[in-house]
Design a protein around this motif. Structure first.
Motif, mmCIF file in Angstrom:
data_model
loop_
_atom_site.group_PDB
_atom_site.id
_atom_site.type_symbol
_atom_site.label_atom_id
_atom_site.label_comp_id
_atom_site.label_asym_id
_atom_site.label_seq_id
_atom_site.Cartn_x
_atom_site.Cartn_y
_atom_site.Cartn_z
ATOM 1 N N LEU A 4 -7.074 -1.779 -12.351
ATOM 2 C CA LEU A 4 -7.546 -2.342 -10.955
ATOM 3 C C LEU A 4 -6.540 -2.207 -9.954
ATOM 4 O O LEU A 4 -6.925 -2.046 -8.861
ATOM 5 C CB LEU A 4 -8.095 -3.816 -11.050
ATOM 6 N N VAL A 5 -5.369 -2.503 -10.222
ATOM 7 C CA VAL A 5 -4.450 -2.455 -9.073
ATOM 8 C C VAL A 5 -4.113 -1.206 -8.626
ATOM 9 O O VAL A 5 -3.872 -0.943 -7.765
ATOM 10 C CB VAL A 5 -2.888 -3.287 -9.690
ATOM 11 N N TYR A 6 -4.314 -0.135 -9.650
ATOM 12 C CA TYR A 6 -3.881 1.196 -9.228
ATOM 13 C C TYR A 6 -5.041 1.609 -8.374
ATOM 14 O O TYR A 6 -4.683 2.424 -7.419
ATOM 15 C CB TYR A 6 -3.850 2.195 -10.482
ATOM 16 N N VAL A 7 -6.196 1.181 -8.366
ATOM 17 C CA VAL A 7 -7.437 1.576 -7.508
ATOM 18 C C VAL A 7 -6.912 1.009 -6.213
ATOM 19 O O VAL A 7 -7.022 1.643 -5.037
ATOM 20 C CB VAL A 7 -8.661 1.006 -8.162
ATOM 21 N N ASP A 8 -6.509 -0.278 -6.059
ATOM 22 C CA ASP A 8 -6.074 -0.884 -4.727
ATOM 23 C C ASP A 8 -4.752 -0.100 -3.897
ATOM 24 O O ASP A 8 -4.895 0.352 -2.984
ATOM 25 C CB ASP A 8 -5.459 -1.986 -4.862
ATOM 26 N N PHE A 9 -3.973 0.510 -5.058
ATOM 27 C CA PHE A 9 -2.784 1.474 -4.550
ATOM 28 C C PHE A 9 -3.326 2.692 -3.913
ATOM 29 O O PHE A 9 -2.874 3.066 -2.948
ATOM 30 C CB PHE A 9 -1.757 1.767 -5.464
ATOM 31 N N ILE A 10 -4.440 3.247 -4.651
ATOM 32 C CA ILE A 10 -4.950 4.409 -3.919
ATOM 33 C C ILE A 10 -5.669 4.344 -2.731
ATOM 34 O O ILE A 10 -5.567 5.032 -1.787
ATOM 35 C CB ILE A 10 -5.989 5.153 -5.019
ATOM 36 N N GLU A 11 -6.385 3.291 -2.557
ATOM 37 C CA GLU A 11 -7.050 2.968 -1.633
ATOM 38 C C GLU A 11 -5.924 2.734 -0.345
ATOM 39 O O GLU A 11 -6.071 3.249 0.865
ATOM 40 C CB GLU A 11 -7.991 1.623 -1.508
ATOM 41 N N LYS A 12 -4.919 2.069 -0.531
ATOM 42 C CA LYS A 12 -3.820 1.954 0.270
ATOM 43 C C LYS A 12 -3.024 2.949 0.766
ATOM 44 O O LYS A 12 -2.845 3.357 2.003
ATOM 45 C CB LYS A 12 -2.716 0.840 -0.469
ATOM 46 N N ILE A 13 -2.831 3.884 -0.172
ATOM 47 C CA ILE A 13 -2.217 5.270 0.548
ATOM 48 C C ILE A 13 -3.046 6.154 1.010
ATOM 49 O O ILE A 13 -2.533 7.003 1.920
ATOM 50 C CB ILE A 13 -1.403 5.971 -0.666
ATOM 51 N N ARG B 7 -7.117 10.942 3.192
ATOM 52 C CA ARG B 7 -8.021 10.980 2.134
ATOM 53 C C ARG B 7 -7.495 11.646 0.824
ATOM 54 O O ARG B 7 -7.747 11.665 -0.199
ATOM 55 C CB ARG B 7 -9.493 11.365 2.471
ATOM 56 N N ARG B 8 -6.697 12.721 0.991
ATOM 57 C CA ARG B 8 -5.902 13.421 0.087
ATOM 58 C C ARG B 8 -4.695 13.055 -0.495
ATOM 59 O O ARG B 8 -3.920 13.576 -1.116
ATOM 60 C CB ARG B 8 -5.939 15.046 0.417
ATOM 61 N N ALA B 9 -4.193 11.913 -0.014
ATOM 62 C CA ALA B 9 -2.884 11.362 -0.263
ATOM 63 C C ALA B 9 -2.548 11.097 -1.745
ATOM 64 O O ALA B 9 -1.502 11.505 -2.511
ATOM 65 C CB ALA B 9 -2.855 10.245 0.480
ATOM 66 N N LYS C 121 1.238 11.438 -2.015
ATOM 67 C CA LYS C 121 1.986 11.058 -0.795
ATOM 68 C C LYS C 121 1.617 9.693 -0.608
ATOM 69 O O LYS C 121 0.641 9.064 -0.758
ATOM 70 C CB LYS C 121 1.538 11.410 0.361
ATOM 71 N N ALA C 122 2.893 8.852 -0.801
ATOM 72 C CA ALA C 122 2.744 7.376 -0.286
ATOM 73 C C ALA C 122 4.156 7.025 0.205
ATOM 74 O O ALA C 122 5.267 7.524 0.069
ATOM 75 C CB ALA C 122 2.720 6.737 -1.888
ATOM 76 N N THR C 123 4.011 6.040 0.933
ATOM 77 C CA THR C 123 5.350 5.329 1.375
ATOM 78 C C THR C 123 6.058 4.616 0.666
ATOM 79 O O THR C 123 5.383 4.222 -0.526
ATOM 80 C CB THR C 123 4.883 4.459 2.858
ATOM 81 N N ASN C 124 7.196 4.310 0.619
ATOM 82 C CA ASN C 124 8.282 3.494 -0.084
ATOM 83 C C ASN C 124 7.590 2.292 -0.286
ATOM 84 O O ASN C 124 7.659 1.708 -1.172
ATOM 85 C CB ASN C 124 9.707 3.655 0.405
ATOM 86 N N ALA C 125 7.255 1.729 0.862
ATOM 87 C CA ALA C 125 6.348 0.184 0.948
ATOM 88 C C ALA C 125 5.120 0.342 -0.229
ATOM 89 O O ALA C 125 5.279 -0.469 -0.882
ATOM 90 C CB ALA C 125 6.212 -0.098 2.262
ATOM 91 N N SER C 126 4.351 1.366 0.008
ATOM 92 C CA SER C 126 3.301 1.063 -0.867
ATOM 93 C C SER C 126 3.467 1.390 -2.532
ATOM 94 O O SER C 126 2.997 0.668 -3.299
ATOM 95 C CB SER C 126 2.309 2.229 -0.694
ATOM 96 N N ILE C 127 4.514 2.133 -2.656
ATOM 97 C CA ILE C 127 4.983 2.506 -3.982
ATOM 98 C C ILE C 127 5.669 1.259 -4.684
ATOM 99 O O ILE C 127 5.607 0.667 -5.765
ATOM 100 C CB ILE C 127 6.057 3.651 -4.067
ATOM 101 N N GLU C 128 6.590 0.507 -3.745
ATOM 102 C CA GLU C 128 7.160 -0.740 -4.068
ATOM 103 C C GLU C 128 6.295 -1.995 -4.225
ATOM 104 O O GLU C 128 6.328 -2.515 -5.213
ATOM 105 C CB GLU C 128 8.085 -1.126 -2.982
ATOM 106 N N TRP C 129 5.051 -1.769 -3.419
ATOM 107 C CA TRP C 129 4.243 -2.715 -3.626
ATOM 108 C C TRP C 129 3.213 -2.804 -4.965
ATOM 109 O O TRP C 129 3.281 -3.636 -5.738
ATOM 110 C CB TRP C 129 2.959 -2.767 -2.663
ATOM 111 N N VAL C 130 3.013 -1.420 -5.408
ATOM 112 C CA VAL C 130 2.126 -1.125 -6.507
ATOM 113 C C VAL C 130 3.237 -1.567 -7.963
ATOM 114 O O VAL C 130 3.024 -2.059 -8.863
ATOM 115 C CB VAL C 130 1.492 0.167 -6.608
ATOM 116 N N ALA C 131 4.475 -1.174 -7.751
ATOM 117 C CA ALA C 131 5.546 -1.288 -8.778
ATOM 118 C C ALA C 131 5.456 -2.792 -8.814
ATOM 119 O O ALA C 131 5.570 -3.310 -10.367
ATOM 120 C CB ALA C 131 6.657 -0.785 -8.485
ATOM 121 N N ASN C 132 5.779 -3.543 -7.820
ATOM 122 C CA ASN C 132 5.703 -5.182 -8.210
ATOM 123 C C ASN C 132 4.602 -5.839 -8.812
ATOM 124 O O ASN C 132 4.762 -6.589 -9.668
ATOM 125 C CB ASN C 132 6.069 -5.772 -6.751
#
Length: 192
Positions: free
Chosen positions: A134-143, A149-151, A156-167
């Motif tokens: 479920l969190v990964y679905v949110d991450f995909i929407e975020k990026i 749409r092809r992110a 492709k993801a920002t450092n902030a988004s990667i940090e967010w999903v990792a947390n």
């Protein structure tokens, strides 16, 4: 994007309420077969009441009891090593590696046939696994919102988004981000 607030105790109904069943249906498991395993009551209950998605990012596919899921890996594959009898097969990765639940400790793993049948850790339990999905679905929407749409496909993801999903993944299951674990390797595939 609405961020999900995942409860401390994740139960099947919360997963069912959160998962987009119209887009990604759910598979069902035979309750008598699942009940016969020595999984925790929590895992049995979750698999019987909620099941798993037919498919989920990142490129995971799950099979119902009718399609060969929810059985011992040694039953699914006649030529499987008898050492794999402790694994309950539920699906496969995008590379075709079987996703299983370890009957001895409820861990979700996959078996990497391309790497000497290495057992790769995904999550400590089925509930933590579905929370992570479920969190990964949110991450995909975020990026996608940030990078188009092809992110996800372009990784492709920002450092902030990667940090967010990792947390978020670490809050759910700190072990899921250890070196060599599925989620850790998945996040390593992204670039800014």
């Amino acid at each position: 994007m609405r961020e999900r607030n995942i409860p401390a105790i994740f139960i099947p109904q919360e997963f069912l309420d959160s998962w987009d069943r119209e887009t990604f249906g759910l598979v069902e498991y035979d309750d008598k077969v699942i009940d016969s395993y020595s999984l925790s009551q929590e895992s049995k209950y979750f698999l019987i009441k909620a099941g798993l998605p037919e498919s989920a990012s990142p490129f995971l596919t799950f099979e119902s009891s009718l399609n060969g899921g929810g059985v011992k890996l040694t039953e699914k594959y006649d030529d499987a090593n008898p050492l794999y009898s402790k694994y309950i097969y539920v699906g496969f990765t995008g590379n075709g590696h079987p996703i299983c639940i370890d009957e001895l400790n409820d861990e979700v793993i996959y078996i990497d046939y391309d790497n000497e049948n290495e057992e790769v850790f995904i999550n400590s339990s089925i509930t933590q696994f579905t929370e992570s999905l479920l969190v990964y679905v949110d991450f995909i929407e975020k990026i996608k919102a940030e990078n188009g749409r092809r992110a996800f496909l372009e990784r492709k993801a920002t450092n902030a988004s990667i940090e967010w999903v990792a947390n978020r993944l670490e809050e759910i299951d700190a072990d899921s981000l250890t070196q060599g674990a599925f989620w850790k390797e998945e996040l390593n595939n992204f670039h800014c």
